[in-house]
Each structure stands twice: as C-alpha cells, then as structure tokens.
Design an enzyme around this catalytic site. Structure first.
Site, PDB file in Angstrom:
ATOM      1  N   GLU A   1       0.882  -1.180   0.000  1.00 50.80           N
ATOM      2  CA  GLU A   1       0.000   0.000   0.000  1.00 50.80           C
ATOM      3  C   GLU A   1       0.907   1.213   0.000  1.00 50.80           C
ATOM      4  OE1 GLU A   1      -3.210   0.162  -0.201  1.00 50.80           O
ATOM      5  OE2 GLU A   1      -3.804  -1.903   0.152  1.00 50.80           O
TER       6      GLU A   1
ATOM      7  N   CYS B   1      -2.517   9.555   2.070  1.00 49.51           N
ATOM      8  CA  CYS B   1      -2.122   8.847   0.848  1.00 49.51           C
ATOM      9  C   CYS B   1      -3.166   9.039  -0.238  1.00 49.51           C
ATOM     10  CB  CYS B   1      -1.898   7.367   1.141  1.00 49.51           C
ATOM     11  SG  CYS B   1      -3.303   6.557   1.895  1.00 49.51           S
TER      12      CYS B   1
END
Ligand code: NAD
Length: 512
Positions: free
Chosen positions: A256, A290
């Site tokens: 991720e 993010c």
C-alpha cells in the site's frame, strides 16, 4: 491509570510486548507541535523481532482454532475496548502525530467500523463452501476454503497511525492470523497502545497481536523473520526495499504505497460542493493523506468559479495545535523539505501561489497553486503537504488523460451531475478507488477493497478482497463414488482416451 500513561517509559511492564526483550537501545517519539517527548521505546533488533514472531506462532494456532465465532467475539471485545477509550487514544494520536483531536476521533471511528465488518464477514467470505465439480469430476465433491497464513507482519506509516495499519491488522486477525506490527518510528506510542489494548481486551490470546518498535532495520528484520505475509504501507522507495528483503525468503507482500490523486471537475459539476471536497481532500491532516487530493483538473466553463470557491474556503483555514486549528503540523520534519522543493519548483517553472506558497517551520500554510506545468514535481510527485494544484483543461477527457498520466494510481474523485458520465470517468480513471461527488468516501465503506495500481502498490485491504489477502485458498476434493472407468489410472482401457476425445468434440467442438 490510562494505557498511554503506562507507556511513557520502556520499563512499564503493562506497555504491551515492547519491553519484554533484552533490548537496551531506545528512541524517543516526540510531539511534532512542541517537541515534547511522548514516549521512549526499544529499538528492537533482529533477535527481538524473531523472538516476537516465534511467540506469535503458537498464538496463531490457538487463534485459528478458535474458529470464526470465537474470533468474532474477541474482535468485538477489542473494538468495544477501543470505542470505550476513544478519547484517550485520540489524545495520544493528537500528541504523537499532531492532527486535531477531532480528526483523530474520525480516524479511530473508521478503524472500529472496519474491525466490526472484518469480524462479522470473515465466515461468509472465507468459510468452507462447496463448488461445482464439473463434468470431468462429476463423481467428486469439491470444497473451497480460505485458510490463515499463520503470523502476518504489518509495517505501518505515521500519517493515520490507527486507521491505516488497522486496515491490515483487523483483516489479518479476522482471517485467523496472528499479527506482529511494526509501527512507524514517528508513532510508536500509538502502535504500542493498540497492542496493549489488545492484551487487555483479549487476554486469553494476548500474543495474537504484538508490536515491535524501531526504525527501518526493525522493519527489515520483520521481513526476514519468516512471517506468512508482509503487509507494508508506506512510500514506494521503502516498498521496494521491503520487497527485496521479503524476496530472500519468498515471503509474499502486500504493498500500500503513495499517491498523487486527482479530482476531475466537469462542466456540469456542483462547483461549490467540489471546492469544499477538494479543500478537505487536500488540506485535512496537513495534506499527509495517501488518498488526499493533490491535483484538480477543472474544465474551462467551471475553472474560474472553482478557483474562487476554493480560495474563499482555504482563506479560512489555519494550521495549529489548538482545538480550533484546521490541521496540525507536519508529523515528519523531513517532509517539510519535500513540500518546499515542490513549491519552489512549481513557482520557478511558471506556476503561481494564490494562497500560501511559503514553508517556514512545521505548520505549513494552506497553499493553492495555479498554472503549474505538468512537468513540475508539484504535479508529478507525491507532495504530502497542505497544497493543491488547480489546472484548467478543455474538457473532462483532457482531465482524465492528465489524471492518468502518472506512475501512481491510488485513488481520485470525479465531480459531475451526470451519473452516467461520472461513472464512465470513474471507471476509466487509472486508480484503485474513485469517489463520485465526494472525496475519500471509499475508505469509510468496509465492504469496498482499498489499494492501488502502478507505483501505488498492489494487493487489497478492506472488504472481502482484504480478508482473502491474508489467506491461502485451499482446494479439497472428495470422491463420492467410483466410476467404472478411471481415466487417471494405468488400468484404464485403451479406448477410454478416444471416447473422451469424442465427448469433447460433441460438447466443445461446435464452438467457433
Ligand atoms: P516510509 O516508507 O518512510 O515508512 C513506512 C514504514 O516502513 C515505517 O514503519 C518505517 O520504519 C518502515 N521502514 C523503513 N525502511 C524500511 C526497510 N528498509 N525495511 C522495512 N521497513 C522499513 O513511509 P512513511 O513516511 O511512514 O509514510 C508515508 C507514506 O506512506 C506516503 O507515501 C503515503 O502515501 C504512504 N501511505 C500509503 C497508504 C496506502 O494505503 N496506500 C496509507 C498511508 C500512507
């Protein structure tokens, strides 16, 4: 005494697992707003990490043997514990990460919701089921189930120190694995608190969730400790190192990584709503998200209005560490330099800051940049600060082309009043997740998978895919009755293969 108070020194026995090794080297985590020490934690070396993983192995077995119901009950006890101490944990997140207390509450709330979903959906997603055996094995029963991997290593970042790692931890636990978690060196107290809370809420399988603390070397040690899978969340450069370390032992990885997410504002968008969402998506958490919005492509008919709406809203935002502040300081001082470099590159290459544009210390003013060329690092690289570029485009097709012209592909947003148009743009956006007429919403829907493409990583947390990510598919067949002719036996008659070929010709041969 609160868990946080108990964890202020490494000698506090109740701090979870962090102090149970003969580790003498320590590091401090500090409040990014004030520099005050939040906690002192061990730098766990290879042997301490290995010891922790070995202690987790029998716990993984016990945890797996509890079955879906036993685990669901205990995961519920854990989320109950977190919910009852929500403010205590939020205060710790505020002190160690710097984000406003209210944002910390939101983050923890999301994590609790994911824990609930993972615990209650694990059986349906992973439990044993029968599948059709098909023509060639009609005399067999066929079973599929998803088995846990044993001990899963989780390495996390600091920007959402509860929500982000919990996206792996909750789903790995619900799937029947034990977890060893290495939090970021910037938020070890939050990581240790989460593990201490587990020990308190689930004392009978306390070692099913443990924490090790330290820097990159501690994370690398976890990669090499023989875990069944390593779930990494962080930057792409570190992700490459994690993959290389995991390759040594063929340890599978989940990646991720970062993003450079864009919002497309189409001709028919609700411009005020789009501006409101863009400002939240870009500036909340000081832009250290993010899936934050870093770029907007607004079509020519709405561009001026959109810029005006954004500017008006951003003008009212103030960073700080008090209760009224919109967002906090940069958690990691080094990121300030990245933001500064991007702003300088943007303005020196023809862009202009209509608001902000300066970096002086850890509290970066909200910055809106216009006319920044696509070649600028402010458009190409992850900035991870409270900045937003807004670019005028001819139409949504150009917006989409520019959105997709990046090596990243984490998430994004589309604003349009046309459902069909927005859904089409969302589908063609090269990203793992897209919100239509909102930002970041997919992260709050536990049933939806979360993850990226390209430099944003691979694999999925959340949802059914997130549960399966921490399992191996197990296939079992059981012969129900024997056939007169067994094709997979040296006793089969010579004519059997010809007969089979004739059947195949009849069943499949007609397709052209
Ligand atoms: P980072 O890559 O610097 O560090 C992440 C973690 O990796 C930390 O715990 C660190 O100690 C550890 N680490 C460092 N070197 C290592 C090594 N050689 N081996 C093993 N572990 C090592 O990232 P960060 O600054 O903590 O987090 C910010 C980044 O994370 C941003 O790029 C952000 O976009 C990304 N992020 C992604 C997601 C997502 O779900 N895709 C979520 C949150 C953050």
């Amino acid at each position: 005494m609160s868990l946080a108070e108990q964890m202020d020194t490494v000698t506090a026995g109740a701090a979870g697992t962090v102090d149970r090794h003969a580790t003498t080297e320590t590091f401090e985590s500090t409040n990014p707003a004030t520099g005050a020490v939040v906690g002192v934690f061990p730098v766990h070396d290879d042997s301490a990490v290995q010891e922790t993983v070995e202690r987790a192995r029998p716990a993984a077995q016990r945890w797996a043997e509890l079955g879906f119901d036993g685990r669901r009950q205990r995961l519920a006890a854990y989320r109950g514990y977190l919910a009852r101490r929500l403010h205590e944990l939020a205060d710790l997140v505020h002190r160690e990460n710097g984000k406003p207390h209210a944002d910390a509450i939101l983050e923890i709330t999301l994590a609790i919701d994911h824990l609930a979903w993972a615990g209650t959906h694990a059986r349906k997603t992973l439990g044993e089921r029968r599948v059709r055996a098909g023509m060639l094995a009609a005399n067999h029963a066929a079973y599929l189930e998803y088995q846990p991997l044993g001990v899963v290593g989780v390495i996390g970042p600091w920007n959402y120190p509860v929500f982000t790692p919990m996206g792996s931890i909750a789903y790995a636990l619900a799937a029947g694995n034990a977890v060893v978690f290495k939090p970021s060196e910037y938020t070890p107290a939050v990581g240790a608190w989460l593990a201490a809370a587990w020990r308190a809420a689930v004392p009978d399988v306390a070692d099913a969730f443990q924490v090790v603390t330290g820097f990159g070397e501690t994370g690398a040690a976890l990669c090499r400790a023989g875990v069944g899978k390593l779930a990494f969340t962080g930057s792409a450069p570190t992700g490459r190192k994690v993959m290389a370390a995991c390759a040594e032992t063929l340890t599978p990885v989940l990646m991720e990584l970062g993003g450079k997410d864009a919002m497309i504002v189409d001709d028919d968008a609700d411009v005020a709503a789009a501006a409101d969402a863009a400002v939240w998506g870009a500036m909340s958490n000081a832009g250290q998200t993010c899936i934050g919005i870093e770029r907007v492509y607004a079509t020519a008919p709405v561009y001026d209005r959109f810029v005006a709406e954004v500017t008006e809203r951003v003008r009212g935002l103030r960073p700080g560490s008090d209760d009224e502040a919109a967002y906090g300081p940069m958690t990691m001082a080094a990121q300030t330099d990245v933001v500064k470099r991007h702003l300088e590159d943007a303005t020196s290459s023809g862009g202009r800051a209509v608001l902000g544009g300066t970096v002086d210390g850890g509290f970066i003013p909200p910055t809106v940049l216009l006319d920044v060329p696509e070649s600028s690092s402010a458009v190409r690289e992850e900035t991870f600060g409270p900045t937003l570029t807004i670019t005028r485009v001819a139409d949504a097709e150009e917006a989409l082309a520019r959105t997709n012209a990046t090596s990243y592909g984490l998430a994004g947003a589309v604003f349009s009043r046309s459902k069909a148009r927005a859904m089409d743009l969302a589908r063609r956006m090269r990203s793992g997740m897209t919100s239509v007429n909102s930002v970041l919403t997919f992260a709050s829907i536990p049933a939806l998978p979360f993850g990226g493409v390209g430099e944003s990583g691979f694999g999925r947390i959340h949802g059914e895919d997130g549960l399966k990510e921490f399992t191996r598919a197990k296939a079992i067949t059981r012969q129900r009755y024997a056939l007169p002719v067994n094709l997979m036996s040296f006793t089969r008659p010579p004519a059997a293969a010809d007969a089979l070929a004739r059947v195949m010709g009849m069943v499949h041969g007609r397709h052209r």
